[in-house]
Design a protein around this motif. Sequence first.
Motif, PDB file in Angstrom:
ATOM      1  N   GLN A  64     -43.201 -18.187 -26.850  1.00 54.62           N
ATOM      2  CA  GLN A  64     -43.257 -17.432 -25.602  1.00 54.62           C
ATOM      3  C   GLN A  64     -41.977 -16.654 -25.309  1.00 54.62           C
ATOM      4  O   GLN A  64     -40.875 -17.122 -25.594  1.00 54.62           O
ATOM      5  N   THR A  65     -42.163 -15.483 -24.689  1.00 55.00           N
ATOM      6  CA  THR A  65     -41.032 -14.734 -24.150  1.00 55.00           C
ATOM      7  C   THR A  65     -40.349 -15.596 -23.086  1.00 55.00           C
ATOM      8  O   THR A  65     -41.020 -16.269 -22.313  1.00 55.00           O
ATOM      9  N   GLY A  66     -39.030 -15.585 -23.062  1.00 49.41           N
ATOM     10  CA  GLY A  66     -38.294 -16.378 -22.077  1.00 49.41           C
ATOM     11  C   GLY A  66     -38.050 -17.812 -22.488  1.00 49.41           C
ATOM     12  O   GLY A  66     -37.598 -18.624 -21.685  1.00 49.41           O
ATOM     13  N   THR A  67     -38.298 -18.126 -23.763  1.00 49.84           N
ATOM     14  CA  THR A  67     -37.959 -19.463 -24.257  1.00 49.84           C
ATOM     15  C   THR A  67     -36.440 -19.549 -24.351  1.00 49.84           C
ATOM     16  O   THR A  67     -35.795 -18.684 -24.945  1.00 49.84           O
ATOM     17  N   VAL A  68     -35.875 -20.576 -23.727  1.00 49.76           N
ATOM     18  CA  VAL A  68     -34.433 -20.821 -23.785  1.00 49.76           C
ATOM     19  C   VAL A  68     -34.212 -22.095 -24.584  1.00 49.76           C
ATOM     20  O   VAL A  68     -34.813 -23.134 -24.280  1.00 49.76           O
ATOM     21  N   ARG A  69     -33.375 -22.012 -25.596  1.00 50.53           N
ATOM     22  CA  ARG A  69     -32.988 -23.189 -26.381  1.00 50.53           C
ATOM     23  C   ARG A  69     -31.481 -23.302 -26.280  1.00 50.53           C
ATOM     24  O   ARG A  69     -30.748 -22.391 -26.611  1.00 50.53           O
ATOM     25  N   GLY A  70     -31.013 -24.455 -25.812  1.00 52.26           N
ATOM     26  CA  GLY A  70     -29.575 -24.653 -25.691  1.00 52.26           C
ATOM     27  C   GLY A  70     -29.196 -25.020 -24.273  1.00 52.26           C
ATOM     28  O   GLY A  70     -30.069 -25.146 -23.418  1.00 52.26           O
ATOM     29  N   ILE A  71     -27.987 -25.222 -24.092  1.00 53.82           N
ATOM     30  CA  ILE A  71     -26.775 -24.897 -24.836  1.00 53.82           C
ATOM     31  C   ILE A  71     -26.415 -26.132 -25.684  1.00 53.82           C
ATOM     32  O   ILE A  71     -26.112 -27.175 -25.129  1.00 53.82           O
ATOM     33  N   HIS A  72     -26.480 -26.006 -26.999  1.00 53.09           N
ATOM     34  CA  HIS A  72     -26.350 -27.146 -27.907  1.00 53.09           C
ATOM     35  C   HIS A  72     -25.040 -27.117 -28.696  1.00 53.09           C
ATOM     36  O   HIS A  72     -24.483 -26.055 -28.955  1.00 53.09           O
ATOM     37  N   PHE A  73     -24.616 -28.307 -29.115  1.00 50.50           N
ATOM     38  CA  PHE A  73     -23.473 -28.475 -30.022  1.00 50.50           C
ATOM     39  C   PHE A  73     -23.580 -29.859 -30.633  1.00 50.50           C
ATOM     40  O   PHE A  73     -24.402 -30.670 -30.209  1.00 50.50           O
ATOM     41  N   GLN A  74     -22.751 -30.121 -31.634  1.00 47.99           N
ATOM     42  CA  GLN A  74     -22.599 -31.473 -32.168  1.00 47.99           C
ATOM     43  C   GLN A  74     -21.137 -31.874 -32.037  1.00 47.99           C
ATOM     44  O   GLN A  74     -20.237 -31.077 -32.290  1.00 47.99           O
ATOM     45  N   ARG A  75     -20.941 -33.141 -31.632  1.00 46.59           N
ATOM     46  CA  ARG A  75     -19.596 -33.703 -31.508  1.00 46.59           C
ATOM     47  C   ARG A  75     -19.059 -34.090 -32.888  1.00 46.59           C
ATOM     48  O   ARG A  75     -19.830 -34.368 -33.798  1.00 46.59           O
ATOM     49  N   PRO A  76     -17.728 -34.163 -33.000  1.00 44.31           N
ATOM     50  CA  PRO A  76     -17.137 -34.736 -34.213  1.00 44.31           C
ATOM     51  C   PRO A  76     -17.610 -36.180 -34.366  1.00 44.31           C
ATOM     52  O   PRO A  76     -17.904 -36.806 -33.351  1.00 44.31           O
ATOM     53  N   PRO A  77     -17.759 -36.705 -35.517  1.00 48.57           N
ATOM     54  CA  PRO A  77     -17.296 -36.161 -36.790  1.00 48.57           C
ATOM     55  C   PRO A  77     -18.296 -35.230 -37.472  1.00 48.57           C
ATOM     56  O   PRO A  77     -18.092 -34.843 -38.619  1.00 48.57           O
ATOM     57  N   HIS A  78     -19.367 -34.862 -36.786  1.00 45.26           N
ATOM     58  CA  HIS A  78     -20.370 -33.970 -37.393  1.00 45.26           C
ATOM     59  C   HIS A  78     -20.491 -32.647 -36.633  1.00 45.26           C
ATOM     60  O   HIS A  78     -21.578 -32.077 -36.545  1.00 45.26           O
ATOM     61  N   ALA A  79     -19.374 -32.162 -36.088  1.00 46.82           N
ATOM     62  CA  ALA A  79     -19.379 -30.882 -35.383  1.00 46.82           C
ATOM     63  C   ALA A  79     -19.798 -29.776 -36.353  1.00 46.82           C
ATOM     64  O   ALA A  79     -19.513 -29.853 -37.553  1.00 46.82           O
ATOM     65  N   GLN A  80     -20.470 -28.774 -35.819  1.00 51.19           N
ATOM     66  CA  GLN A  80     -21.021 -27.716 -36.661  1.00 51.19           C
ATOM     67  C   GLN A  80     -20.565 -26.329 -36.223  1.00 51.19           C
ATOM     68  O   GLN A  80     -20.607 -26.002 -35.043  1.00 51.19           O
ATOM     69  N   ALA A  81     -20.181 -25.518 -37.191  1.00 49.96           N
ATOM     70  CA  ALA A  81     -20.091 -24.071 -37.006  1.00 49.96           C
ATOM     71  C   ALA A  81     -21.453 -23.520 -37.415  1.00 49.96           C
ATOM     72  O   ALA A  81     -22.173 -24.146 -38.213  1.00 49.96           O
ATOM     73  N   LYS A  82     -21.823 -22.348 -36.870  1.00 46.26           N
ATOM     74  CA  LYS A  82     -23.136 -21.774 -37.157  1.00 46.26           C
ATOM     75  C   LYS A  82     -23.010 -20.295 -37.495  1.00 46.26           C
ATOM     76  O   LYS A  82     -22.174 -19.593 -36.935  1.00 46.26           O
ATOM     77  N   LEU A  83     -23.879 -19.839 -38.362  1.00 44.56           N
ATOM     78  CA  LEU A  83     -24.068 -18.424 -38.649  1.00 44.56           C
ATOM     79  C   LEU A  83     -25.526 -18.136 -38.334  1.00 44.56           C
ATOM     80  O   LEU A  83     -26.428 -18.610 -39.024  1.00 44.56           O
ATOM     81  N   VAL A  84     -25.762 -17.383 -37.251  1.00 44.14           N
ATOM     82  CA  VAL A  84     -27.080 -17.239 -36.646  1.00 44.14           C
ATOM     83  C   VAL A  84     -27.633 -15.837 -36.868  1.00 44.14           C
ATOM     84  O   VAL A  84     -26.906 -14.849 -36.712  1.00 44.14           O
TER      85      VAL A  84
END
Length: 190
Positions: free
Chosen positions: A49-69
């Motif tokens: 659907q239009t207007g789907t919001v996903r987030g605001i997400h992150f992962q904590r250390p020790p498994h923190a993630q950088a992303k290329l979207v």
Amino acid sequence: MTESPVFLLTPRRFEDARGWFSETYSQASMAKFGVNETFVQDNQSFSRQTGTVRGIHFQRPPHAQAKLVRCVRGSLIDYAVDLRRQSPTFGRWVSIRLSADGGEQLYIPVGFGHAFATLEPDVEIAYKVTDVYAPDCDGGVRWNDPKLAIEWPLPASGAVLSDKDAVLPSLDELDVDFAYDGRPLLPLAV
């Protein structure tokens, strides 16, 4: 290395009568931007659907993630929120329209929350991450926290959310402190 930790890139497309070809990821090209991390997992999501919001997400250390979207079908507004408490731009965000037609990509380093809102039906987003999904390190910030004052491009019907995203904590309740690398969040160079 880029001045801002979050940056936009648009891989070149080689077109002919058949369509186009694009190299969507190159370790050597990313190193020119100061990104020397290893991406270990690819993720893809589909939003009906239009207007789907996903987030605001992150992962904590020790498994923190950088992303290329990147957006591989349709279009969306993508957001990066600075969650590094020592940063002068803590709580600030940048956004950019990503589309399958444009081929733009957003690099979001560790220390930033990630979110997006779909601009049309049937949107797919794909992203590379630098660590595996670890449910015990999963975290987030409420999408509509007034302290963030994010400008969401929503239809009159409002946001389409998961139950999980609807009850994420506010920025003030956040229980994570990412390292600040001395580079504040700057507006995206388009």
